[in-house]
Design a protein around this motif. Sequence first.
Motif, PDB file in Angstrom:
ATOM      1  N   LEU A  27     -13.365  13.323   0.666  1.00  0.00           N
ATOM      2  CA  LEU A  27     -12.799  14.382   1.504  1.00  0.00           C
ATOM      3  C   LEU A  27     -12.205  13.745   2.754  1.00  0.00           C
ATOM      4  N   PRO A  28     -10.880  13.796   2.912  1.00  0.00           N
ATOM      5  CA  PRO A  28     -10.235  13.126   4.047  1.00  0.00           C
ATOM      6  C   PRO A  28     -10.786  13.541   5.415  1.00  0.00           C
ATOM      7  N   GLY A  29     -11.215  14.768   5.554  1.00  0.00           N
ATOM      8  CA  GLY A  29     -11.723  15.241   6.843  1.00  0.00           C
ATOM      9  C   GLY A  29     -13.229  15.244   6.936  1.00  0.00           C
ATOM     10  N   GLY A  30     -13.924  14.609   5.994  1.00  0.00           N
ATOM     11  CA  GLY A  30     -15.385  14.608   6.002  1.00  0.00           C
ATOM     12  C   GLY A  30     -15.936  13.202   5.861  1.00  0.00           C
ATOM     13  N   GLY A  31     -17.233  13.058   6.086  1.00  0.00           N
ATOM     14  CA  GLY A  31     -17.888  11.771   5.927  1.00  0.00           C
ATOM     15  C   GLY A  31     -17.650  10.839   7.099  1.00  0.00           C
ATOM     16  N   PRO A  32     -18.153   9.606   6.978  1.00  0.00           N
ATOM     17  CA  PRO A  32     -18.076   8.658   8.097  1.00  0.00           C
ATOM     18  C   PRO A  32     -16.661   8.165   8.415  1.00  0.00           C
ATOM     19  N   HIS A  33     -15.713   8.387   7.517  1.00  0.00           N
ATOM     20  CA  HIS A  33     -14.338   7.925   7.741  1.00  0.00           C
ATOM     21  C   HIS A  33     -13.385   9.085   8.042  1.00  0.00           C
ATOM     22  N   ALA A  34     -13.941  10.237   8.389  1.00  0.00           N
ATOM     23  CA  ALA A  34     -13.126  11.419   8.691  1.00  0.00           C
ATOM     24  C   ALA A  34     -12.140  11.115   9.811  1.00  0.00           C
ATOM     25  N   GLY A  35     -10.883  11.472   9.579  1.00  0.00           N
ATOM     26  CA  GLY A  35      -9.869  11.293  10.611  1.00  0.00           C
ATOM     27  C   GLY A  35      -9.410   9.868  10.821  1.00  0.00           C
ATOM     28  N   ALA A  36      -9.851   8.934   9.985  1.00  0.00           N
ATOM     29  CA  ALA A  36      -9.497   7.521  10.168  1.00  0.00           C
ATOM     30  C   ALA A  36      -8.095   7.194   9.672  1.00  0.00           C
ATOM     31  N   GLY A  37      -7.468   8.105   8.965  1.00  0.00           N
ATOM     32  CA  GLY A  37      -6.137   7.852   8.428  1.00  0.00           C
ATOM     33  C   GLY A  37      -6.196   7.254   7.040  1.00  0.00           C
ATOM     34  N   VAL A  38      -5.124   7.409   6.303  1.00  0.00           N
ATOM     35  CA  VAL A  38      -5.067   6.978   4.909  1.00  0.00           C
ATOM     36  C   VAL A  38      -5.320   5.479   4.769  1.00  0.00           C
ATOM     37  N   VAL A  39      -4.655   4.662   5.571  1.00  0.00           N
ATOM     38  CA  VAL A  39      -4.767   3.200   5.436  1.00  0.00           C
ATOM     39  C   VAL A  39      -6.212   2.744   5.632  1.00  0.00           C
ATOM     40  N   ASN A  40      -6.863   3.209   6.690  1.00  0.00           N
ATOM     41  CA  ASN A  40      -8.251   2.800   6.965  1.00  0.00           C
ATOM     42  C   ASN A  40      -9.228   3.387   5.959  1.00  0.00           C
ATOM     43  N   ARG A  41      -9.005   4.623   5.541  1.00  0.00           N
ATOM     44  CA  ARG A  41      -9.900   5.231   4.552  1.00  0.00           C
ATOM     45  C   ARG A  41      -9.816   4.484   3.223  1.00  0.00           C
ATOM     46  N   MET A  42      -8.609   4.165   2.791  1.00  0.00           N
ATOM     47  CA  MET A  42      -8.462   3.444   1.521  1.00  0.00           C
ATOM     48  C   MET A  42      -9.053   2.040   1.617  1.00  0.00           C
ATOM     49  N   ASP A  43      -8.884   1.400   2.762  1.00  0.00           N
ATOM     50  CA  ASP A  43      -9.461   0.075   2.968  1.00  0.00           C
ATOM     51  C   ASP A  43     -10.984   0.125   2.806  1.00  0.00           C
ATOM     52  N   ALA A  44     -11.597   1.239   3.194  1.00  0.00           N
ATOM     53  CA  ALA A  44     -13.054   1.381   3.093  1.00  0.00           C
ATOM     54  C   ALA A  44     -13.543   1.346   1.646  1.00  0.00           C
ATOM     55  N   ILE A  45     -12.653   1.627   0.677  1.00  0.00           N
ATOM     56  CA  ILE A  45     -13.056   1.563  -0.735  1.00  0.00           C
ATOM     57  C   ILE A  45     -12.360   0.401  -1.459  1.00  0.00           C
ATOM     58  N   GLY A  46     -11.812  -0.527  -0.679  1.00  0.00           N
ATOM     59  CA  GLY A  46     -11.232  -1.726  -1.258  1.00  0.00           C
ATOM     60  C   GLY A  46      -9.803  -1.590  -1.751  1.00  0.00           C
ATOM     61  N   VAL A  47      -9.109  -0.544  -1.330  1.00  0.00           N
ATOM     62  CA  VAL A  47      -7.712  -0.350  -1.720  1.00  0.00           C
ATOM     63  C   VAL A  47      -6.833  -0.704  -0.526  1.00  0.00           C
ATOM     64  N   THR A  48      -5.904  -1.641  -0.727  1.00  0.00           N
ATOM     65  CA  THR A  48      -4.988  -2.049   0.338  1.00  0.00           C
ATOM     66  C   THR A  48      -3.704  -1.240   0.237  1.00  0.00           C
ATOM     67  N   VAL A  49      -3.381  -0.522   1.310  1.00  0.00           N
ATOM     68  CA  VAL A  49      -2.129   0.222   1.362  1.00  0.00           C
ATOM     69  C   VAL A  49      -1.058  -0.727   1.889  1.00  0.00           C
ATOM     70  N   SER A  50       0.010  -0.901   1.113  1.00  0.00           N
ATOM     71  CA  SER A  50       1.042  -1.868   1.481  1.00  0.00           C
ATOM     72  C   SER A  50       2.245  -1.238   2.172  1.00  0.00           C
ATOM     73  N   HIS A  51       2.556   0.008   1.830  1.00  0.00           N
ATOM     74  CA  HIS A  51       3.731   0.628   2.440  1.00  0.00           C
ATOM     75  C   HIS A  51       3.721   2.138   2.204  1.00  0.00           C
ATOM     76  N   ALA A  52       4.588   2.801   2.957  1.00  0.00           N
ATOM     77  CA  ALA A  52       4.779   4.248   2.811  1.00  0.00           C
ATOM     78  C   ALA A  52       6.272   4.516   2.723  1.00  0.00           C
ATOM     79  N   VAL A  53       6.614   5.553   2.022  1.00  0.00           N
ATOM     80  CA  VAL A  53       7.998   6.013   1.927  1.00  0.00           C
ATOM     81  C   VAL A  53       8.046   7.426   2.482  1.00  0.00           C
ATOM     82  N   GLU A  54       8.965   7.664   3.436  1.00  0.00           N
ATOM     83  CA  GLU A  54       9.147   8.994   4.013  1.00  0.00           C
ATOM     84  C   GLU A  54      10.573   9.445   3.776  1.00  0.00           C
TER      85      GLU A  54
END
Length: 167
Positions: free
Chosen positions: A80-107
Amino acid sequence: MVGWARCSRLSPRSARRTRRTGCGSWTARWSRCGTGGWAPPAEGDPCVRTAYEFLADGRPVQLSTSWEPYDLTAGTLIVLPGGGPHAGAGVVNRMDAIGVTVSHAVEQPEPRQATAEEASLLGIQKAALVTHIRRTYYSDDGRPVETADIVVPAAHCEIVYEIPING
């Protein structure tokens, strides 16, 4: 690249607080869904949908709906992006917490008229101009890890991008 919205509805105190982050506070609602957004996760794939209202001086100034693939976050502390110890940390930091490296974003920003629901939530006229941003974060192996539809009222906010130049 860093992007944010500067909103004219802010008091001077809130404007200073939000200069780098865009908005003073936010609320979120999330649910498990069976349908992705405009981009991956694919239509019908299980996902977690989160609807955000970003506030300035207690009033909504930006809306965002995001989708994350459930199979990526299921059973983790970031499901849950808004719950748990990583709430509000943003996609890059949240994914890093589970071992997934975010390399880029497209807008993909585009102007359009607000829907009736968006106008009601943002306190603007129905069919007022908004900037709609379609954004997808990708992992270093090319997998979409989050996609979002972001809506910012054109009359109250400007979209600003800061692009670092690395030499």
